[in-house]
Design an enzyme around this catalytic site. Structure first.
Site, PDB file in Angstrom:
ATOM      1  CB  CYS A   1      -5.942  -0.387   4.390  1.00 31.09           C
ATOM      2  SG  CYS A   1      -5.507   0.210   2.740  1.00 31.09           S
TER       3      CYS A   1
ATOM      4  CB  CYS B   1      -0.907   0.008   1.233  1.00 27.58           C
ATOM      5  SG  CYS B   1      -2.041   1.430   1.247  1.00 27.58           S
TER       6      CYS B   1
ATOM      7  NE  ARG C   1      -0.787   5.141   8.670  1.00 25.70           N
ATOM      8  CZ  ARG C   1      -2.077   5.000   8.980  1.00 25.70           C
ATOM      9  NH1 ARG C   1      -2.478   5.249  10.206  1.00 25.70           N
ATOM     10  NH2 ARG C   1      -2.948   4.625   8.059  1.00 25.70           N
TER      11      ARG C   1
ATOM     12  CG  ASP D   1      -0.740   4.117   5.248  1.00 21.81           C
ATOM     13  OD1 ASP D   1       0.158   4.643   5.942  1.00 21.81           O
ATOM     14  OD2 ASP D   1      -1.939   4.120   5.580  1.00 21.81           O
TER      15      ASP D   1
ATOM     16  CG  HIS E   1      -1.783  -0.999   5.975  1.00 15.14           C
ATOM     17  ND1 HIS E   1      -2.396   0.001   6.700  1.00 15.14           N
ATOM     18  CD2 HIS E   1      -1.813  -0.585   4.689  1.00 15.14           C
ATOM     19  CE1 HIS E   1      -2.755   0.979   5.876  1.00 15.14           C
ATOM     20  NE2 HIS E   1      -2.426   0.649   4.652  1.00 15.14           N
TER      21      HIS E   1
HETATM   22 ZN   LIG Z   1      -3.436   1.275   2.942  1.00 15.93          ZN
END
Ligand SMILES: [Zn+2]
Length: 210
Positions: free
Chosen positions: A101, A42, A46, A44, A98
């Site tokens: 999400c 992803c 993090r 993302d 994750h």
């Molecule tokens: Zn995500």
């Protein structure tokens, strides 16, 4: 608050630090890449691929997008996959999603009038929801998002297995293994949800004829 100039300063410090530790580090790294892993994760911020598995530059070939999707009309993802399998000959393809999400959470909402492009991307996750609607609507509502995160990861692993790239590598190539992993934002830990290898029986409707 980070600024671009702070990032450039950090880059300089990192480069100097690496050279101080191994004077030939960049010269060696520049010669070639031979990663064993393709990571489809992803976007993302993090869940940075190398950081969460403590890997070094050169170890992982990375593709990231919203909600770690493998969409068979996405030439970006397919080009990365083809290069990783056919040229780099990675031994493992990892789809790592994750919990928590944002892409998956957004897909569980009505379509946004402001994000017309992102809606189309998220439609594929809505399809995963619809495929598993009965299960998702029978579980504790608090666990629904995380379960859809898991189902979405598993679905992407099957989509990889349905590509000609993977099927050809399983039949004639170096037989990479595909893994579906889920990362926990709360504890930084990864669990494996699914693993497919060249012995996997693919549903005949997705099989490529010889
Ligand atoms: Zn995500």
């Amino acid at each position: 608050m980070q600024t671009p100039s702070k990032l450039l300063l950090e880059n300089k410090a990192w480069s100097q630090d690496m050279i101080a530790r191994q004077p030939n580090y960049f010269n060696e790294l520049a010669k070639e890449q031979r990663p064993d892993f393709l990571w489809i994760g992803c976007a993302d911020s993090r869940v940075p691929a190398e950081t969460v598995v403590n890997a070094q530059p050169g170890e992982i070939f990375v593709h990231r997008n919203i909600a770690n999707q493998v969409i068979t009309t996405d030439f970006n993802c397919l080009s990365v996959l083809q290069y990783a399998i056919s040229v780099l000959k990675v031994k493992h393809v990892i789809v790592c999603g994750h919990y928590g999400c944002g892409g998956v959470m957004a897909a569980m909402q009505p379509q946004s009038g402001d994000l017309l492009i992102a809606n189309k991307w998220l439609l594929h996750i809505k399809d995963v929801y619809r495929l598993h609607q009965e299960e998702l609507e029978s579980i504790d509502p608090g666990k629904k998002t995380d379960r859809l995160v898991e189902l979405n990861i598993v679905e992407q692993v099957y989509r990889l297995a349905h590509t000609s790239i993977i099927q050809s590598a399983w039949k004639h190539g170096h037989k990479p293994t595909i893994h579906g992993w889920v990362y926990g934002l709360n504890d930084g830990l990864i669990d494996e949800l699914i693993k497919l290898d060249h012995n996997t029986q693919i549903n005949p409707i997705y099989r490529y004829a010889d």
